[in-house]
Motif scaffolding. Structure first.
Motif, mmCIF file in Angstrom:
data_model
loop_
_atom_site.group_PDB
_atom_site.id
_atom_site.type_symbol
_atom_site.label_atom_id
_atom_site.label_comp_id
_atom_site.label_asym_id
_atom_site.label_seq_id
_atom_site.Cartn_x
_atom_site.Cartn_y
_atom_site.Cartn_z
ATOM 1 N N SER A 79 0.918 -1.185 -0.088
ATOM 2 C CA SER A 79 0.027 0.004 -0.119
ATOM 3 C C SER A 79 0.782 1.365 -0.141
ATOM 4 O O SER A 79 0.245 2.395 0.095
ATOM 5 N N GLY A 80 2.171 1.178 -0.204
ATOM 6 C CA GLY A 80 2.938 2.346 -0.159
ATOM 7 C C GLY A 80 3.261 3.317 -1.186
ATOM 8 O O GLY A 80 4.003 3.853 -1.259
ATOM 9 N N GLY A 81 2.659 2.593 -2.545
ATOM 10 C CA GLY A 81 3.016 2.884 -3.614
ATOM 11 C C GLY A 81 4.018 2.224 -4.566
ATOM 12 O O GLY A 81 4.935 1.857 -3.869
ATOM 13 N N HIS A 82 3.889 2.103 -5.796
ATOM 14 C CA HIS A 82 4.762 1.456 -6.685
ATOM 15 C C HIS A 82 4.434 1.993 -8.174
ATOM 16 O O HIS A 82 3.570 2.725 -8.418
ATOM 17 N N ASP A 83 5.635 1.675 -8.881
ATOM 18 C CA ASP A 83 5.516 2.190 -10.085
ATOM 19 C C ASP A 83 5.361 0.988 -11.117
ATOM 20 O O ASP A 83 5.670 1.259 -12.512
ATOM 21 N N ILE A 84 4.896 -0.140 -10.704
ATOM 22 C CA ILE A 84 4.578 -1.401 -11.601
ATOM 23 C C ILE A 84 3.119 -1.101 -12.135
ATOM 24 O O ILE A 84 2.161 -1.019 -11.338
ATOM 25 N N SER A 85 3.035 -1.253 -13.361
ATOM 26 C CA SER A 85 1.721 -1.147 -14.124
ATOM 27 C C SER A 85 1.213 -2.409 -14.457
ATOM 28 O O SER A 85 1.634 -3.324 -14.263
ATOM 29 N N GLY A 86 -0.188 -2.248 -14.513
ATOM 30 C CA GLY A 86 -0.769 -3.415 -15.047
ATOM 31 C C GLY A 86 -0.129 -4.222 -16.287
ATOM 32 O O GLY A 86 -0.150 -5.363 -16.639
#
Length: 348
Positions: free
Chosen positions: A203-210
């Motif tokens: 839940s801390g955020g990430h730059d991995i997209s679908g």
């Protein structure tokens, strides 16, 4: 005049899940010893929290300006109602509760506010470069410093001055889930399926997209991917069973995700995310020095089959040195010992 015995406060940062999980575990440990813990956070009260919970106003909404006071602080925006109301709420609680101790996880500004109220604090220290003026000031006024990594994981706080490094107690990774024994080999009794991947994003955020996840799946048709925490639709509050059943966990380098992966005794592919002070990049550098993780500086592309095979071949028993299941007790020991020392000093 002897000061009446108070409570212990726990300030919980609102980004990510690890701060809240640590607070819940510590509150349970101290509660078993008859010590009440009050949570203070802009997060809502956790469902299982048995003590008092003070909901703080947010200070990161709306327009903010001059937030660092020319580099001396981390977050203190000028003329912001939330900042003013938050400090007032903390001050009101410190005055009314007269706590024995405040655990701060994490905030330089809250450490300073507690000390200015004459309240001793234990500071949680995160990985990364923490040698900027604000961090040095905050850690310098704390009564005790705690890091959630094992002593063997050297290099987690590069550049930290020796006077602070010598005071920092590494208690190991803290997982809210019990540790599991690692299988001796794939196919042995109790071993996880050989071709299952758990993607743990948190839940801390990430730059991995679908699209990134879809591409990884296409590149590894022989692997079954199970997605956890990519968005609200895939969020699982307790991922422990999925992590334990996976052959490999793919995750970021956040402390909570790594603790839960290590507790599951499952080898990992770790893709550190960009965070202030190089928090996850530093953790990734340390993990690459012999821990059961393949560390990738960026999301892999066509290399996914080879990356997963390399991870699956790692000996996950090494995670026992990262997360041995006793970090919560060691954390509680530091807090209780600090509390006993400061209370004895008041009585003297």
């Amino acid at each position: 005049m002897t000061r009446p015995r108070g409570t212990v406060g726990y300030y919980v940062h609102h980004v990510g899940s690890g701060h809240r999980h640590r607070a819940e575990v510590l509150a349970a440990r101290l509660g078993a010893e008859g010590v009440a813990v009050t949570g203070l956070s802009s997060l809502p009260r956790p469902a299982g929290w048995s003590g008092e919970w003070v909901r703080l106003p947010a200070d990161d909404d709306g327009a903010t300006r001059e937030v660092t006071a020319r580099g001396h602080l981390h977050w203190a925006p000028l003329h912001h109602d939330g900042t003013r109301e938050r400090a007032a709420a903390l001050s009101a609680w410190l005055h009314a509760a007269r706590p024995d101790l405040l655990v701060v996880d994490v905030s330089v500004e809250v450490l300073l506010l507690a000390r200015l109220h004459g309240v001793p604090a234990v500071s949680v220290v995160l990985p990364g470069r923490r040698d900027d003026p604000a961090h040095l000031l905050g850690m310098g006024v704390a009564e005790a410093l705690v890091g959630f990594w094992p002593a063997e994981a050297t290099g987690m706080t590069p550049g930290l001055p020796e006077d602070l490094r010598s005071r920092l107690v590494p208690v190991g990774a803290l997982s809210r889930h019990p540790v599991r024994p690692a299988p001796t080999a794939t196919g042995a009794p109790g071993a996880p399926p050989a071709r299952t991947v758990a993607l743990l994003l948190g839940s801390g955020g990430h730059d991995i997209s679908g699209a990134d996840v879809d591409a990884a799946r296409r590149a590894t048709p022989d692997w079954d991917w199970r997605i956890l925490g990519a968005d609200r639709s895939t969020w699982v509050d307790d991922p422990s069973s999925v992590l334990a059943e996976a052959r490999v966990v793919v995750t970021h380098a956040g402390q909570n995700a790594l603790a839960e992966t290590a507790a599951a005794r499952t080898p990992a592919v770790v893709v550190p995310q960009d965070r202030p002070h190089r928090e996850q990049r530093t953790t990734g550098d340390v993990l690459a020095t012999g821990w059961p993780a393949v560390v990738c500086p960026a999301w892999p592309g066509d290399e996914w089959p080879e990356v997963l095979e390399r991870a699956a071949a790692l000996d996950a028993r090494r995670w026992a040195d990262w997360c041995d299941g006793d970090a919560a007790d060691r954390f509680a020991d530091v807090v209780m010992a600090t509390r006993a020392r400061v209370v004895a000093g008041d009585a003297g």
